[in-house]
Write an enzyme that holds these catalytic residues in place. Structure first.
Site, mmCIF file in Angstrom:
data_model
loop_
_atom_site.group_PDB
_atom_site.id
_atom_site.type_symbol
_atom_site.label_atom_id
_atom_site.label_comp_id
_atom_site.label_asym_id
_atom_site.label_seq_id
_atom_site.Cartn_x
_atom_site.Cartn_y
_atom_site.Cartn_z
ATOM 1 N N TYR A 148 43.664 37.675 46.176
ATOM 2 C CA TYR A 148 41.633 37.251 45.817
ATOM 3 C C TYR A 148 41.655 37.818 47.481
ATOM 4 O O TYR A 148 40.968 39.117 48.263
ATOM 5 C CB TYR A 148 41.405 36.122 45.689
ATOM 6 C CG TYR A 148 39.994 36.403 45.945
ATOM 7 C CD1 TYR A 148 39.492 36.859 45.169
ATOM 8 C CD2 TYR A 148 39.834 35.128 46.398
ATOM 9 C CE1 TYR A 148 37.748 36.666 45.716
ATOM 10 C CE2 TYR A 148 38.383 35.237 46.298
ATOM 11 C CZ TYR A 148 37.156 36.247 46.116
ATOM 12 O OH TYR A 148 35.484 35.679 46.163
ATOM 13 N N GLU B 149 29.298 32.711 42.049
ATOM 14 C CA GLU B 149 29.081 31.943 43.262
ATOM 15 C C GLU B 149 27.928 30.732 42.687
ATOM 16 O O GLU B 149 27.704 30.024 43.191
ATOM 17 C CB GLU B 149 28.741 32.282 44.021
ATOM 18 C CG GLU B 149 29.440 34.219 45.179
ATOM 19 C CD GLU B 149 30.505 32.829 45.819
ATOM 20 O OE1 GLU B 149 30.377 31.671 45.727
ATOM 21 O OE2 GLU B 149 31.345 33.722 45.891
ATOM 22 N N TRP C 37 36.482 26.986 44.992
ATOM 23 C CA TRP C 37 36.474 28.272 44.161
ATOM 24 C C TRP C 37 37.224 28.262 43.453
ATOM 25 O O TRP C 37 37.471 29.057 42.715
ATOM 26 C CB TRP C 37 36.470 29.309 45.316
ATOM 27 C CG TRP C 37 36.324 30.252 45.152
ATOM 28 C CD1 TRP C 37 37.294 31.299 45.826
ATOM 29 C CD2 TRP C 37 35.457 31.658 44.445
ATOM 30 N NE1 TRP C 37 37.166 32.825 44.876
ATOM 31 C CE2 TRP C 37 35.855 32.691 44.500
ATOM 32 C CE3 TRP C 37 34.359 31.376 44.049
ATOM 33 C CZ2 TRP C 37 35.781 33.837 43.861
ATOM 34 C CZ3 TRP C 37 33.515 32.253 42.956
ATOM 35 C CH2 TRP C 37 33.931 33.360 42.803
#
Length: 203
Positions: A26, A48, A56
């Protein structure tokens, strides 16, 4: 200089890759590279928002489940979700089952449809908030900025929910509105090159 870690290819990367090695792909291929596709932008805003108060890592590990649950983040489809869909989502253990965040995602899909009709695209709207790099804090030292506050306020004024200035700052990092890779990180220069070759859409 921000602390760096050395990856498997012996090149230095942002520190948070060390805490979660699964972030490497990522980090190396998505985070900070400019995004213009409206569905991808909507997905990143939604994820988000779901990440607020969580890690995350949790969201990234569930991303494919989120995509399946929210029709690939096709905002026009999500905007049509009703009570049955809300019940389905609240029963889906593969995503974050937070009623306020689920309701906000459906609301934001509806607001997205309105915004696209008014502005042409979400991309044109958000890229208008790209800050001057000279006004930014040192990479990976801030969690908000004047630009993220302004974009958050602009979205909230249009009825979007669960998008505070810290969440919007993370969104701006993710889509390339700012290059927040640490100085010395091998990907920082790649993001810079991608940004130089990218032409932001105009409102």
């Amino acid at each position: 200089m921000d602390k760096l870690i050395t990856g498997s290819d012996d090149q230095e990367r942002c520190e948070w890759c060390d805490a979660a090695p699964e972030f490497l792909h990522y980090h190396d291929t998505e985070w900070g590279f400019p995004v213009v596709d409206d569905i991808r932008l909507f997905e990143k805003l939604c994820l988000e928002s779901f990440q607020s108060g969580l890690s995350w890592r949790t969201i990234l590990n569930k991303r494919e489940n989120f995509r399946a649950a929210f029709a690939g983040f096709d905002y026009a489809k999500v905007a049509q979700f009703g009570a049955v869909d809300r019940e389905r989502l609240m029963a889906d253990a593969g995503i974050v089952r937070n009623k306020s965040k689920i309701d906000a995602t459906i609301n934001n899909a509806q607001r997205m449809c309105e915004l696209v009709e008014a502005e042409g695209s979400l991309a044109a709207f958000v890229w208008a908030f790209e800050p001057d790099p000279e006004t930014l804090s040192e990479p990976q030292t801030a969690t908000t900025s004047a630009a993220s506050v302004a974009l958050s306020k602009a979205l909230k004024k249009r009825g979007w929910k669960f998008l505070g200035h810290t969440t919007v700052f993370a969104f701006m990092q993710a889509i390339g509105l700012i290059n927040d890779h640490a100085k010395g990180c091998v990907i920082r220069d790649r993001v810079k090159q991608a940004r130089q070759a990218f032409e932001p859409p105009k409102r």
